[in-house]
Design an enzyme around this catalytic site. Structure first.
Site, short mmCIF file in Angstrom:
data_model
loop_
_atom_site.label_atom_id
_atom_site.label_comp_id
_atom_site.label_asym_id
_atom_site.label_seq_id
_atom_site.Cartn_x
_atom_site.Cartn_y
_atom_site.Cartn_z
N ASN A 34 2.52 2.08 40.11
CA ASN A 34 3.55 3.12 40.14
C ASN A 34 4.00 3.42 41.57
OD1 ASN A 34 5.26 4.88 38.71
ND2 ASN A 34 3.93 6.63 39.20
N LYS A 83 -0.37 9.75 35.31
CA LYS A 83 -0.14 11.19 35.38
C LYS A 83 0.91 11.76 34.43
CE LYS A 83 3.40 10.82 38.92
NZ LYS A 83 4.04 11.40 40.08
N THR A 125 -3.33 21.65 34.81
CA THR A 125 -3.30 21.39 33.36
C THR A 125 -4.68 21.57 32.73
OG1 THR A 125 -1.57 19.83 33.86
CG2 THR A 125 -2.48 19.65 31.70
N TYR A 147 -3.97 13.47 29.05
CA TYR A 147 -3.93 13.45 30.52
C TYR A 147 -4.83 14.56 31.09
CZ TYR A 147 -2.52 14.53 35.23
OH TYR A 147 -2.55 14.83 36.58
N LYS A 151 -8.67 14.50 33.14
CA LYS A 151 -9.01 15.13 34.43
C LYS A 151 -10.20 16.07 34.27
CE LYS A 151 -5.85 13.32 37.07
NZ LYS A 151 -6.11 12.63 38.33
N TYR A 175 -4.13 20.82 41.57
CA TYR A 175 -2.76 21.01 42.06
C TYR A 175 -1.94 21.73 41.00
CZ TYR A 175 -4.17 16.54 44.31
OH TYR A 175 -4.84 15.52 44.94
N ASN A 177 2.31 22.62 40.90
CA ASN A 177 3.45 21.70 40.73
C ASN A 177 3.91 21.14 42.09
OD1 ASN A 177 3.36 23.21 38.15
ND2 ASN A 177 5.23 22.08 37.71
N ASP A 297 5.33 22.71 26.32
CA ASP A 297 5.52 23.56 27.51
C ASP A 297 4.98 24.96 27.27
OD1 ASP A 297 6.66 21.81 29.26
OD2 ASP A 297 8.67 22.68 29.20
P1 NAD Z 1 1.68 8.45 41.71
O1 NAD Z 1 1.82 7.73 40.41
O2 NAD Z 1 2.86 8.53 42.61
O3 NAD Z 1 0.45 7.85 42.55
C1 NAD Z 1 -0.68 7.28 41.94
C2 NAD Z 1 -0.93 5.96 42.62
O4 NAD Z 1 -2.10 5.36 42.05
C3 NAD Z 1 0.21 4.94 42.45
O5 NAD Z 1 0.54 4.40 43.70
C4 NAD Z 1 -0.37 3.88 41.50
O6 NAD Z 1 0.17 2.61 41.77
C5 NAD Z 1 -1.85 4.00 41.81
N1 NAD Z 1 -2.75 3.62 40.71
C6 NAD Z 1 -2.72 4.03 39.43
N2 NAD Z 1 -3.73 3.49 38.74
C7 NAD Z 1 -4.43 2.74 39.60
C8 NAD Z 1 -5.61 1.93 39.49
N3 NAD Z 1 -6.25 1.80 38.33
N4 NAD Z 1 -6.06 1.31 40.60
C9 NAD Z 1 -5.42 1.41 41.77
N5 NAD Z 1 -4.31 2.14 41.94
C10 NAD Z 1 -3.82 2.80 40.87
O7 NAD Z 1 1.15 9.92 41.34
P2 NAD Z 1 1.01 11.22 42.28
O8 NAD Z 1 2.01 12.22 41.82
O9 NAD Z 1 0.95 10.83 43.69
O10 NAD Z 1 -0.41 11.74 41.78
C11 NAD Z 1 -1.60 11.41 42.46
C12 NAD Z 1 -2.78 12.03 41.73
O11 NAD Z 1 -2.60 13.45 41.67
C13 NAD Z 1 -2.93 11.54 40.29
O12 NAD Z 1 -4.31 11.38 40.03
C14 NAD Z 1 -2.36 12.68 39.47
O13 NAD Z 1 -2.95 12.76 38.20
C15 NAD Z 1 -2.73 13.88 40.32
N6 NAD Z 1 -1.83 15.02 40.11
C16 NAD Z 1 -0.48 14.85 40.26
C17 NAD Z 1 0.38 15.93 40.03
C18 NAD Z 1 1.88 15.78 40.14
O14 NAD Z 1 2.60 16.62 39.62
N7 NAD Z 1 2.39 14.76 40.82
C19 NAD Z 1 -0.15 17.19 39.68
C20 NAD Z 1 -1.54 17.32 39.55
C21 NAD Z 1 -2.38 16.22 39.78
C1 WQD Z 2 8.79 22.55 35.24
C2 WQD Z 2 9.70 23.49 34.47
C3 WQD Z 2 10.22 22.72 32.26
C4 WQD Z 2 12.59 19.25 33.47
C5 WQD Z 2 4.03 18.68 34.88
C6 WQD Z 2 2.77 18.24 34.17
C7 WQD Z 2 1.56 18.77 34.90
C8 WQD Z 2 1.57 18.41 36.39
C9 WQD Z 2 2.91 18.71 37.02
C10 WQD Z 2 0.16 16.46 36.77
C11 WQD Z 2 9.29 23.66 33.00
C12 WQD Z 2 11.47 22.80 33.12
C13 WQD Z 2 11.82 20.38 33.49
C14 WQD Z 2 13.93 19.33 32.94
C15 WQD Z 2 13.61 21.69 32.58
N1 WQD Z 2 1.33 17.03 36.60
N2 WQD Z 2 12.31 21.58 33.06
N3 WQD Z 2 14.39 20.56 32.55
O1 WQD Z 2 5.69 20.56 32.97
O2 WQD Z 2 5.11 22.34 34.69
O3 WQD Z 2 4.09 20.10 34.87
O4 WQD Z 2 4.00 18.21 36.22
O5 WQD Z 2 -0.95 16.95 36.78
O6 WQD Z 2 0.43 18.24 34.28
O7 WQD Z 2 2.81 18.74 32.85
O8 WQD Z 2 6.51 20.38 35.39
O9 WQD Z 2 8.59 19.77 36.51
O10 WQD Z 2 8.18 18.92 34.17
O11 WQD Z 2 8.67 21.32 34.51
O12 WQD Z 2 14.08 22.76 32.19
O13 WQD Z 2 14.68 18.32 32.87
O14 WQD Z 2 11.02 22.93 34.43
O15 WQD Z 2 10.50 23.10 30.94
O16 WQD Z 2 9.56 24.99 32.65
P1 WQD Z 2 5.36 20.91 34.36
P2 WQD Z 2 8.01 20.00 35.18
#
Ligand code: NAD
Ligand code: WQD
Length: 341
Positions: A34, A83, A125, A147, A151, A175, A177, A297
């Site tokens: 990704n 994710k 989450t 998902y 975690k 984390y 958002n 949601d």
């Molecule tokens: P991302 O997808 O941009 O980054 C994840 C990276 O991990 C990617 O580069 C992907 O290629 C790599 N990857 C996935 N599976 C792999 C594997 N098996 N081996 C090696 N590499 C692998 O996602 P992100 O938004 O940077 O998220 C990073 C971490 O933070 C994730 O664990 C995600 O669950 C967590 N997280 C993200 C959010 C969010 O909203 N972005 C919120 C809470 C937690």
């Molecule tokens: C935010 C708000 C939507 C898109 C997700 C994952 C969570 C975490 C972070 C990894 C909400 C509204 C969104 C759209 C909209 N990831 N919305 N129109 O759902 O809070 O969290 O990302 O750990 O696990 O669930 O984030 O940015 O999708 O939504 O109205 O096209 O925006 O309904 O109220 P969310 P989001």
């Protein structure tokens, strides 16, 4: 040297910038499922040195053993994983394999290499609710989709490990958002296909790639009826990892529990507030229409980030305007240069 799994991804790449500019040497392990290799060129422009990179999977013990044999790793920051909540409902086994099995394989390889400092990407989450007050780390846990459950399972595994082997130094960072991009506009988030998340979707509407935003629900019990979230600038999040790592590496009293911290600003914003802030930051009018609530949601949630401030001395510095302005700068750069991550 710090091993950053998932280091070419969205949050991982920004954390590499923070780590390397603080003087750490970094090796990235990523299977590029990704993210794109071009991110490494961008990191080389933003950091004093280019990070080392190994293309490989965290579920592969032989890759892991070779990484620990080749580099003098002292700690691991583990971002690699899948994710997307909706995708996890359709493909639960892929999520348990990547997120749970991947973490177990990594921890076992760390054990073999005698590396015991670990920072884990967890998520808000994992909270079960109720969501009518700021969430605290001690609040009730429970996830309604694979998902979040994956975690939570890893958090539990880490608690068992820490209790069995108190010489581990473990942080679980929940984390809220994460949004925004590095202020240079060189790295940011590039979702494949139509974005699920609000901020990247808004950026694509503002740039003319998409016609309008669907606002999922305007009948929630929130001040303007739209969903409220605790958005956090990705560079603030990156700096929190730096603080957590420093804390784990320097703390003198060993613990029987992982250090578990919320990372958010403590301030919730509604969808409409984010839309208005993005219009201001981009100078573009953003078309939107109200649509039914999105399945799964919840109305609102936001962090109590007090414990992170108390333990790490960290608190978010960047506000909603900066989150939108940096997302917009990244959108303009990536449209011009081709998307690197
Ligand atoms: P991302 O997808 O941009 O980054 C994840 C990276 O991990 C990617 O580069 C992907 O290629 C790599 N990857 C996935 N599976 C792999 C594997 N098996 N081996 C090696 N590499 C692998 O996602 P992100 O938004 O940077 O998220 C990073 C971490 O933070 C994730 O664990 C995600 O669950 C967590 N997280 C993200 C959010 C969010 O909203 N972005 C919120 C809470 C937690
Ligand atoms: C935010 C708000 C939507 C898109 C997700 C994952 C969570 C975490 C972070 C990894 C909400 C509204 C969104 C759209 C909209 N990831 N919305 N129109 O759902 O809070 O969290 O990302 O750990 O696990 O669930 O984030 O940015 O999708 O939504 O109205 O096209 O925006 O309904 O109220 P969310 P989001």
């Amino acid at each position: 040297m710090i091993l950053v799994t998932g280091g070419t991804g969205y949050i991982g790449s920004h954390t590499c910038v923070a780590l390397m500019n603080a003087g750490y040497h970094v090796a990235i392990l990523d299977n590029l499922c990704n993210s794109r290799i071009e991110v490494l060129n961008r990191l080389a422009r933003l950091c004093p040195v280019r990070p080392d990179f190994v293309e490989g999977d965290v579920r592969d013990p032989s890759v892991l053993d070779s990484v620990f044999a080749r580099y003098p790793i002292s700690a691991v920051v583990h971002f690699a994983g899948l994710k997307a909540v909706g995708d996890s409902v359709k493909n639960p086994l892929a999520y348990y394999d990547n997120n749970v099995n991947g973490s177990v394989q990594l921890l076992r390889a760390m054990q073999r290499a005698n590396v015991k400092t670990f920072v884990f990407s967890s998520t808000a989450t994992v909270y079960a609710g109720p969501f009518d007050e700021a969430l605290r780390e001690s609040d009730r846990l429970g996830a309604s989709q694979p998902y979040g459950h994956s975690k939570l399972v890893v958090e539990e595994i880490l608690a068992d490990l820490q209790s069995a082997e108190p010489d581990w130094r473990i942080a679980c960072l929940r984390y809220f958002n994460p949004v925004g991009a590095h202020e240079s506009g060189l790295i940011g988030e590039s979702p494949l296909g139509a974005p699920n998340n609000l901020m990247p979707y808004l950026a694509q509407v503002a740039s003319g790639m998409r016609e309008f935003l669907n606002v999922w629900g305007n009948d929630y019990a929130t001040p303007d009826g739209t969903g409220v979230r605790d958005y956090l600038h990705v560079m603030d999040l990156a700096e929190a990892h730096l603080a957590a790592l420093h804390h784990l590496q320097t703390v003198t009293s060993l613990s029987t529990k992982p250090l578990t911290l919320n990372l958010g600003t403590g301030q919730g914003y509604s969808v409409l507030e984010v839309v208005h802030a993005f219009e201001q930051a981009s100078g573009q009018k953003i078309g939107r229409q109200f649509a039914p609530r999105r399945a799964g949601d919840i109305a609102q949630y936001w962090a109590d980030p007090g414990l992170a401030k108390q333990v790490l001395g960290w608190q978010a510095k960047r506000g909603l305007q900066e989150m939108c302005a940096d997302t917009w700068r990244w959108q303009l750069h990536s449209a011009k240069d081709g998307e690197p991550s």
